[in-house]
Design an enzyme around this catalytic site. Structure first.
Site, PDB file in Angstrom:
ATOM      1  N   CYS A 185     -30.788 -16.764 -24.927  1.00  0.00           N
ATOM      2  CA  CYS A 185     -31.109 -15.643 -25.818  1.00  0.00           C
ATOM      3  C   CYS A 185     -30.858 -15.914 -27.293  1.00  0.00           C
ATOM      4  O   CYS A 185     -31.645 -15.520 -28.137  1.00  0.00           O
ATOM      5  CB  CYS A 185     -30.281 -14.422 -25.447  1.00  0.00           C
ATOM      6  SG  CYS A 185     -30.322 -13.966 -23.731  1.00  0.00           S
ATOM      7  N   GLU A 196     -40.385  -9.902 -30.570  1.00  0.00           N
ATOM      8  CA  GLU A 196     -41.352 -10.916 -30.169  1.00  0.00           C
ATOM      9  C   GLU A 196     -42.049 -11.681 -31.297  1.00  0.00           C
ATOM     10  O   GLU A 196     -42.355 -12.863 -31.127  1.00  0.00           O
ATOM     11  CB  GLU A 196     -42.398 -10.270 -29.252  1.00  0.00           C
ATOM     12  CG  GLU A 196     -41.759  -9.776 -27.962  1.00  0.00           C
ATOM     13  CD  GLU A 196     -42.695  -8.957 -27.095  1.00  0.00           C
ATOM     14  OE1 GLU A 196     -43.014  -9.397 -25.991  1.00  0.00           O
ATOM     15  OE2 GLU A 196     -43.105  -7.864 -27.534  1.00  0.00           O
TER      16      GLU A 196
HETATM   17  S1  FES Z   1     -27.944 -16.406 -22.057  1.00  0.00           S
HETATM   18 FE1  FES Z   1     -26.692 -16.500 -23.815  1.00  0.00          FE
HETATM   19  S2  FES Z   1     -26.661 -14.451 -24.520  1.00  0.00           S
HETATM   20 FE2  FES Z   1     -28.135 -14.434 -22.911  1.00  0.00          FE
END
Ligand code: FES
Ligand SMILES: Cc1cc2nc3c(=O)[nH]c(=O)nc-3n(C[C@H](O)[C@H](O)[C@H](O)COP(=O)(O)OP(=O)(O)OC[C@H]3O[C@@H](n4cnc5c(N)ncnc54)[C@H](O)[C@@H]3O)c2cc1C
Ligand code: FES
Length: 1273
Positions: free
Chosen positions: A163, A1183
Site C-alpha cells: 500500500c 487512483e
Molecule cells: S501492506 Fe503495508 S500498509 Fe498495506
C-alpha cells in the site's frame, strides 16, 4: 543451554514461559500442536497473539516477523534476530526468547517508538504489513548493530508492503539513526509528545492477569503455559556431533529423518510429506563453530547466513580474505534478512543437492572460493570433499559438519560474482555467476580460471570449455574475449522452464556477465564509454520529499494528520477478518481445485479423502441449496463450485471440511477427479481472438497513409494482469475486493450449513493466486497519424481488448479505459473502442484504477510511438496535442480553471524538477556510456471522476462527554477514509478531532450502500458525514448560541429532548470533475543485464484543497509503486499446455520491494486548488497517480532505444511475441479496415515492442545484444 528433557521444548513468548511436550495438556484436552506446527500458528492459534500476521507462509512477505533471542551453542552468546515465525517450527524454538509486536508496546503500557513513529509518520495504510515492519525494526534496535540509513533499509528487505510505497516506512525508521538532523529531531519530539513511549518487553510491567493486571501474558510473570504436542516425540535435540550421528544411525532404514536448522528451505520447496522424525541442529556446538587461521576460515554447518556475512565482512580487510567482501555483498542479495538470520549455508547447499536446478547463490560462492566440505556419516567418520562434489555425493545418513574456505592471493586472483534478478532484492536469480581469474600484470590468464554459473540447467556448473580456452591468453586481446564468448555461447544451454526466464535471455546473460567481468578487470584499459559496463547497478539508500500546502483556517480539514487507526495497526491491536477468535467446534475448509483448464469433470471420488482422520465432510455444487452463482453483476453466472464444466486450472470443485488444516489439506490431495472432453486452454487475448475467428495479431500489412506531410504509426501495447496479495481489513484493499470475497464467504457458508458447524476458510497464497483472478490483462491496438512538422494527431483509431478470464463479470472494464484514453489531449475525431474476451484463466476483476490505467498507458504509448516516428521530443509531441481552455471532454467536462491548473502543474514541474537541464545531462551521459543508459519520461494524467456512489451515514453524539461516533457507507481499507471522515466531522461540528471516532461500516446503517471503489469512497463518506453534521448543527444551534462549551451544549440539548443522532443518505453527484497528475521518471539501465533502477521520480498531484494532505501524499506514493509493479515487474506465467498458473506464490510473482522504489522520490500536492464539486474543495486521490506509471516503462523503452541505437537499430522499440515471426494471417481490425496486405507483416517494419510489465529480462532482450558487440577496444 541444556537439551530439553523428555521431548519437551521450552521457550518464552513475551516473557512468559511456554512448554510443549508429549501428552495431554494441563487441562486434559487433546494435543493442539503437531510436529510441524509453525511458531506463527502457535502464536496465533494457541496463544491468541494475532498481532503477528501471516500471509505468504514462505519467508517472503515478512508479515509474520518476530524477534528471537537465541543462544549460540558454540560461544554461549545470545543473538537478537528477526525471524519469520511462519517458517520456524515451534519444536525448534528450544530455549528461545521470543517477542511479538503485542508485547513491545500497547495502548495501556504506551507504544514502543518503532510503533509510534511508524504510525505518526503515516507508514501504514491497510496496516497488514505493519506489525512485521515494526518487529524487523525492533530486532535491529535490540541487536546492538549500528542503526544507519543503510542498516535500516537492509533490515527491512524481508518485509513487503502493497500500500504505502515504502517511503514513509523507511523515513519513520530512519529517525532512529542517532545522527538525526534537526528537522528529524523535531519530528521525534512531536511524536513523543503525542504518543509517549511505554515499557517494552524485557522489563515486567506486572500488568497481565498473573502480574496483577488484565490481559494476556506479560514479561516476567512466573506462569508457565503447557501445551501438548502429538508430534513432540518425533523431535530430537542432540547436543554434540557424536549424539547427532548416533541419532542418524539409530533411525530405521525405512524411516525418514529431517535435519532442521532454520527450516527456511520449506519456503522454497514445500515438503512433499511429513518426515518420520526431525533433528534440531541448533544445539550442536560443533555445527555452530567459526574458526579462523592465517590460511582459512572454517564455518560450522549451522552457522546462519547472516553470521557468515558478518564473518566475511570482518575478515575482508585481512590479507588473503579480500574476496570475502564481494562474497558478503552477494550474500546480502540472498533471500532477505529474516531468512538469512534463520537459514544456514549448509541447508542452502542441501537444497541445491536435492534440486539441481535451484540457482543457489551460496553453492556458487562457496564452490568458486574453493570451499571444502567436512561431512560426517552415521558413525561420525568424517570425509572432506570440494563443495562442487556435493552434487554427486550420496548424502543419505550423513550430515554436513563444516566448510573450510582457503585464502586467495589477491595479487594474483580476481574474484567477482553476480546475481541478476527480476526484483532489486529478495528474489532468486535469473542467472548467477562467480568468476575467479588468475591474472598476471599484463592481464594474461596464467592458469585455468574458474567460471561458474547458476540458473542454466540442473547439471551445468562449470563453463569448462571456456575455462580451458582462456588459460594462457590475454584478456586485452579482442580475439581472446570473442573466442571465450563463442565457447561460452556454445556450452551454455539453458533448460527451458516456462516458470523462469527464457533460455535465450539466460544464455545472453551468461555471456554478458563474462564480458562484464572482463570490462571490470581491464578498467581503464578499455575505452571510456565501455567502462561503466564493468560496474554493478546498485540501489543506493533512498530518500523522499513531500510538499503540500495547508490552510490553518480550515483545520482540522486540510491538516496533515496521522491515520486514525495507525497506532492500532502498528501495535498489532487492529483486528482483521482472519484474526477473529475461533468459535467452539469450529472446523476449517480447504479447496479441491481442478487440474485441467478446459473440459468437463467426469467423476469425483472422495472415498480416500473422507477416510482421513479428522475429516468432517466434502462439500460441492450438490450441496448448494439455492442457485449455484456467486455473481451479482448483470446476467453473468459464475459458479461457486463447478457443476461439471471446467473453465480454468484451479477452479473450485468443492471443499474438504476437517478439524485441522493439515487433515483438510491431506484429504484434499486424495480427492480423485477424472475429466472428459479436455481441450487446449485459451490463455491469452490473442488466443481468444483467434478462437473467436478474428485476427489475433496487431500488426497490419503495411502503413496505409499516402497523405503528404503526415506520418503514420501502427502498433500495439500489452499490459499484463496484476494480483493484490495483501489481506485487508474488512475485505480487501486496492484490488479484488468487490467480487472475490463473496466466493470465499459463500463457500464457507455452504460448508457450514452442510456440516452444521462454523467453518473457517482462509486461503493460502497458492489457492488465492490460482482460484482467484487479478487485474484484467489488456491488448491495446492502434493506428495513428500525425502532422510531421507539428506532431498534431490528425487521426487515431485505438482499440482496447481486455481479458475478463473465465467469466465476463468485469468485462466492462474497458469502458473505463475509454474514459481516460483522451487524457490531456484534444481528441477531436479519435475513434476508440473497448471489448473483452474470455479465456481459460480465473475470472479477473477490478483492481485500483481498473481500465483507467490502461486508457492512459494506451494513449501514452501512441504518443511515444508517434514521437519516435517523427523524430520529435516525446514531450513536445504531447504538448502539440494538449487540450485547450475550451476543450469539452466526453467525461470530466472541463471547468474553466482546468487548463490553468494543468499548465501550472507542467510549468512547476519543468522548473522545480529541472527537466530541460536533466534531459541534456542524460543525452550526454548516453553518449558517453555504451553499456549504461538513462532516460527521463514525463507522463501527464487527466482522470475524470463522477461521485457516483450512494452512501448512508450516521452521526451520533454522546451526551456525557460530547464524543462523536460516525459510521459511514464506505469501507476503510487503508486509504484513510475514516481519518478524512473524522476531520470533516470535527470541522463541521467545530470540535477537536480527538472527540471523533469512526465505527465499522454496518449493514443496518448502510443497507443498500454502493461498493467502496472508484476513488470516491472517502469523498462520498465525507459528504454524507458533512450533511449529517450540518443537520446536527441546526439542532444544536440554539444551545451553541448560548455560548456554552461543547460538552454543555450536548448535555443541555439532550436534556431538552434533542435527538443526538443524525442520518444522511448521500445521493450521487452527477457533475464530473477532472483530476490532474504528472510524473517525471528518470531511469538508469545496465544494458548488459537489463537491470534498471529509478534514479528519481517527481510526482505532482492535484488534490484540490486536500482534505488530509499526509494521507493524500500516502495515496500518491502507494499508487505509484503499485502501478510501477504493474508496468515493470508483476508478470503472470502459465503452462501453455495445461493452463496451470506458474506464478502462484511470492517465490515467483514479484511485487515491488523497498529497494525498487525511486532512489529520490519527490511528491507534491500542487498548491491548494479549488473544486466546488468536491467535499471542502478537495479532489479524490486513490487512483489517478497510478495512471502516471506508464512513465516508468516509457523511460525504460527510451533507455532501450538508446542502447539499440548504439547497436545500429533505430526502429521503434517493440518486443512482442509477434515481433519474431511472420504472422500467418497478417491482421485486420474489424470495421477500421486494417487489412491483410499482400506481404503479410514482417519484423523490420514493426520493430520491437516492449509490453508491460517491462521486466529486466524483456529490457535486456530488447537491446538485441550479441557477443560480437562485446568489444574491448
Ligand atoms: S501492506 Fe503495508 S500498509 Fe498495506
Ligand atoms: C524467501 C526465500 C528466498 C530465498 N532466496 C534465495 C536466494 O536468492 N538464493 C539462494 O541461494 N537461496 C535462497 N533461499 C534459500 C535459503 O538460503 C535456504 O532456505 C536456507 O539457506 C536453508 O537453510 P536452513 O538452515 O533453513 O535449512 P533447512 O530448511 O533447515 O534445511 C534444508 C535442507 O537441508 C538439510 N540440512 C540442513 N542442514 C544440514 C546439514 N548440516 N547436513 C545435512 N543436511 C542438512 C535439511 O534436512 C533440509 O533437507 C531463499 C529461501 C527463502 C525462504
Ligand atoms: S507469512 Fe511469513 S514471511 Fe510471509
Amino acid at each position: 543451554m541444556a537439551a530439553p528433557k523428555g521431548k519437551m521444548v521450552s521457550f518464552t513468548i513475551d516473557g512468559q514461559q511456554h512448554q510443549v511436550s508429549v501428552g495431554a495438556a494441563s487441562d486434559g484436552s487433546t494435543a493442539p500442536v503437531t510436529a510441524s506446527t509453525s511458531l506463527a500458528d502457535y502464536l496465533r492459534d494457541q496463544c491468541g497473539l494475532r498481532g503477528t500476521k501471516v500471509m505468504c507462509r514462505g519467508g517472503m512477505c515478512g508479515a509474520c516477523v518476530v524477534t528471537a533471542r537465541v543462544t549460540d551453542p558454540a560461544t554461549g552468546q545470545t543473538e537478537v534476530r528477526a525471524v519469520n515465525s511462519c517458517l520456524a517450527p515451534v519444536h525448534n524454538c528450544q530455549g528461545w526468547q521470543i517477542e511479538t509486536v503485542q508485547a513491545i508496546g500497547d495502548r495501556k503500557a504506551g507504544y514502543h517508538p518503532a510503533q509510534s513513529r511508524l504510525a505518526q509518520m503515516n507508514g501504514t495504510q491497510c496496516g497488514y504489513c505493519s506489525p512485521g515492519m515494526v518487529m524487523s525494526m525492533y530486532s535491529l534496535l535490540e541487536s546492538g548493530e549500528a542503526v544507519t540509513p543503510q542498516s535500516v533499509e537492509q533490515h527491512l528487505d524481508g518485509n513487503l508492503c502493497r500500500c504505502t510505497g515504502y517511503r514513509p516506512i523507511l523515513d519513520a525508521f530512519k529517525t532512529f539513526v542517532p545522527e538525526a538532523d534537526e528537522k528529524t529531531q523535531q519530528i521525534i519530539k512531536d511524536i513523543e509528545d503525542v504518543a509517549p513511549s511505554g515499557s517494552k518487553a524485557g522489563s515486567c510491567a506486572k500488568k497481565c492477569s498473573v502480574g496483577g493486571g488484565g490481559g494476556g501474558g506479560c514479561v516476567g510473570c512466573p506462569r508457565t503455559a503447557r501445551l501438548a504436542s502429538d508430534g513432540a516425540e518425533k523431535w530430537s535435540y542432540p547436543t554434540s556431533l557424536a549424539e547427532l550421528c548416533a541419532i542418524i544411525k539409530a533411525n530405521p532404514a525405512d524411516k525418514t529423518l529431517k535435519l532442521v536448522r532454520g527450516n527456511t528451505g520449506t519456503g522454497v520447496y514445500h515438503d512433499a510429506g511429513q518426515p518420520d522424525g526431525y533433528v534440531s541442529l541448533l544445539k550442536v556446538p560443533e555445527l555452530s563453530q567459526v574458526t579462523q587461521t592465517a590460511s582459512a576460515l572454517t564455518l560450522g554447518a549451522a552457522v546462519s547466513l547472516s553470521r557468515v556475512i558478518e564473518e566475511f565482512q570482518k575478515l575482508s580487510s585481512t590479507a588473503g580474505f579480500g574476496h570475502f567482501s564481494d562474497m558478503a555483498s552477494h550474500l546480502l542479495l540472498v533471500a532477505n534478512t529474516p531468512v538469512r538470520n534463520a537459514g544456514s549455508w549448509a541447508g542452502n547447499l542441501m537444497l541445491k543437492q536435492t534440486h539441481g536446478d535451484f540457482p543457489s547463490d551460496v553453492f556458487l560462492l562457496l564452490a568458486a572460493a574453493g570451499g571444502r566440505l567436512q561431512i560426517a556419516d552415521e558413525d561420525a567418520a568424517t570425509t572432506e570433499i570440494p563443495v562442487e562434489q556435493l552434487l554427486s555425493e550420496d548424502m543419505a545418513r550423513k550430515v554436513i559438519v563444516s566448510v573450510t574456505l582457503p585464502t586467495l592471493d589477491e595479487t594474483k586472483y580476481v574474484f567477482k560474482s553476480y546475481k541478476i534478478t527480476p526484483r532489486a532484492i529478495s528474489a532468486h536469480a535469473y542467472v548467477n555467476a562467480a568468476f575467479v581469474l588468475p591474472l598476471d600484470a599484463s592481464f594474461t590468464v596464467v592458469e585455468k580460471p574458474t567460471l561458474l554459473f547458476g540458473g542454466i540447467s540442473a547439471d551445468f556448473v562449470h563453463a569448462a570449455n571456456t575455462e580451458a580456452f582462456l588459460e594462457g591468453r590475454s584478456l586485452t586481446d579482442e580475439q581472446t574475449v570473442q573466442g571465450a564468448l563463442a565457447a561460452l555461447q556454445a556450452e551454455v544451454v539453458p533448460t527451458p522452464d516456462p516458470a523462469e526466464a527464457d533460455p535465450a535471455y539466460r544464455r545472453s546473460l551468461a555471456c554478458a556477465l563474462l564480458y562484464k567481468v572482463v570490462l571490470r578487470v581491464l578498467g581503464d584499459q578499455v575505452p571510456a564509454p565501455l567502462r561503466s559496463g564493468g560496474e554493478d547497478l546498485t540501489h543506493p539508500v533512498s530518500s523522499g520529499t513531500q510538499q503540500f500546502d495547508t490552510d490553518q483556517t480550515l483545520w482540522p480539514v486540510n491538516k496533515a494528520v496521522p491515520k486514525l487507526e495507525a497506532q492500532a495497526q502498528t501495535s498489532g491491536e487492529a483486528k482483521y477478518t482472519g484474526d477473529e477468535p475461533a468459535e467452539p467446534d469450529e472446523l476449517v475448509a480447504v479447496y479441491v481445485q481442478t487440474t485441467i483448464a478446459n473440459g468437463q469433470v467426469a467423476s469425483v471420488d472422495t472415498s480416500a479423502a473422507l477416510a482421513v482422520p479428522g475429516v468432517a465432510g466434502y462439500v460441492s455444487a450438490a450441496d448448494i441449496a439455492g442457485v449455484n452463482n456467486i455473481c451479482s453483476y448483470g446476467d453473468t453466472v459464475e459458479e461457486l463450485f463447478t457443476s461439471g464444466q471446467v473453465l480454468y486450472y484451479g477452479q473450485a470443485v468443492g471443499l474438504i471440511v476437517a478439524d485441522t488444516y493439515s487433515a483438510a489439506r491431506t484429504a484434499a490431495g486424495l480427492v480423485k477427479i477424472t475429466y472428459t472432453d479436455v481441450q487446449p486452454p485459451v490463455l491469452t487475448i490473442k488466443d481468444a481472438l483467434k478462437k473467436q475467428g478474428g485476427s489475433a495479431t496487431a500488426a497490419p500489412a503495411a502503413k496505409t497513409t499516402t497523405k503528404q506531410g503526415v506520418r503514420q504509426v501502427i502498433g500495439e501495447f500489452s499490459i499484463g494482469g496484476q494480483i493484490n496479495m495483501s489481506v485487508r481489513r474488512l475485505g480487501g484493499g486496492y484490488g479484488s475486493k468487490l467480487q472475490h470475497p463473496s466466493r470465499v464467504a459463500s463457500a464457507a457458508a455452504v460448508a457450514a450449513l452442510t456440516v452444521n458447524k462454523p467453518v473457517r476458510l482462509v486461503l493460502d497464497i497458492r489457492t488465492n493466486m490460482t482460484l482467484l483472478g487479478g487485474r484484467l490483462p489488456y491488448l491495446i491496438q492502434y493506428q495513428a497519424e500525425a502532422d510531421e512538422t507539428t506532431g498534431k494527431i490528425s487521426s487515431l483509431q485505438i482499440k482496447f481488448t481486455a481479458d475478463a478470464g473465465a467469466v465476463g463479470y468485469a468485462a466492462d472494464d474497458t469502458s473505463l479505459a475509454l474514459d481516460t484514453v483522451t487524457n490531456v489531449y484534444e481528441a477531436e475525431g479519435w475513434q476508440t473502442e473497448g471489448t473483452a474476451v474470455l479465456t481459460n484463466t480465473a475470472s479477473n476483476t477490478w483492481c485500483r484504477a481498473p481500465g483507467t490505467v490502461q486508457g492512459v498507458s494506451g494513449i501514452e504509448c501512441v504518443m511515444d510511438h508517434l514521437a519516435h516516428e517523427l523524430g520529435m521530443d516525446p514531450w513536445a509531441l504531447r504538448q502539440a496535442n494538449f487540450f485547450g481552455p475550451d476543450t469539452k471532454f466526453r467525461k470530466g467536462g472541463n471547468r474553466a480553471t482546468d487548463y490553468d491548473v494543468f499548465m501550472q502543474m507542467v510549468t512547476e514541474m519543468f522548473s522545480e524538477a529541472d527537466i530541460d537541464a536533466r534531459k541534456a545531462e542524460i543525452a550526454q551521459f548516453n553518449q558517453d556510456n555504451r553499456w549504461r543508459k538513462r532516460a527521463l519520461s514525463l507522463v501527464p494524467v487527466r482522470w475524470p471522476i463522477l461521485l457516483f456512489a450512494r452512501y448512508p451515514t450516521i452521526v451520533s453524539i454522546y451526551k456525557d462527554d460530547g464524543t462523536v461516533a460516525v459510521s459511514t457507507g464506505g469501507v476503510e481499507m487503508g486509504q484513510g477514509l475514516n481519518t478524512k471522515v473524522a476531520q470533516v466531522c470535527a470541522k463541521v461540528l467545530g470540535i477537536p478531532l480527538e472527540l471523533v471516532s469512526v465505527k465499522p461500516n454496518m449493514n443496518i446503517i448502510n443497507p443498500n450502500g454502493d461498493s467502496t471503489g472508484g476513488s470516491v469512497g472517502s469523498d462520498m463518506s465525507s459528504l454524507a458525514t458533512k450533511a449529517a453534521c450540518e443537520e446536527m448543527n441546526e439542532r444544536l444551534a440554539p444551545f451553541k448560541a448560548e455560548g456554552r462549551a461543547w460538552a454543555d451544549v450536548v448535555k443541555r440539548a439532550f436534556n431538552l429532548g434533542v435527538n443526538l443522532t443524525a442520518y444522511h443518505y448521500q445521493k450521487p453527484i452527477l457533475t464530473p470533475y477532472n483530476i490532474f497528475a504528472l510524473a517525471a521518471v528518470e531511469l538508469e539501465m545496465d544494458v548488459l543485464t537489463g537491470q534498471y533502477r529509478l534514479n528519481r521520480t517527481d510526482l505532482y498531484e492535484d488534490a484540490g484543497q486536500s482534505l488530509s494532505p499526509a494521507i493524500d501524499i500516502g495515496q500518491c506514493e502507494g499508487a505509484f509503486i503499485m502501478g510501477m509493479g504493474l508496468h515493470m515487474g508483476e508478470e503472470n506465467r502459465y503452462d501453455t499446455e495445461t493452463g496451470r498458473k506458474l506464478t502462484d506464490s511470492s517465490w515467483n510473482y514479484y511485487v515491488p520491494s523497498s529497494k525498487d522504489i525511486p532512489t529520490d522520490f519527490r511528491v507534491k500536492l500542487i498548491k491548494n486548488n479549488d473544486n466546488p464539486i468536491g467535499i471542502f474543495n478537495s479532489k479524490a486521490t486513490g487512483e489517478p497517480p497510478l495512471c502516471t506509471t506508464y512513465a516508468a516503462i516509457s523511460a525504460l523503452r527510451q533507455a532501450v532505444a538508446e542502447a539499440r541505437k548504439d547497436a545500429g537499430h533505430t526502429d521503434w522499440t517493440q518486443l512482442g511475441e509477434w515481433g519474431w515471426q511472420l504472422g500467418e494471417w497478417g491482421w485486420q481490425l474489424g470495421e477500421w479496415g486494417w487489412q491483410l496486405g499482400e506481404r503479410g507483416w514482417q519484423l523490420g517494419e514493426w520493430g520491437w515492442q516492449l509490453d508491460a510489465p517491462g521486466t529486466v529480462e524483456k529490457a535486456q532482450t530488447a537491446c538485441q545484444l550479441s557477443p560480437e558487440m562485446f568489444v574491448i577496444s
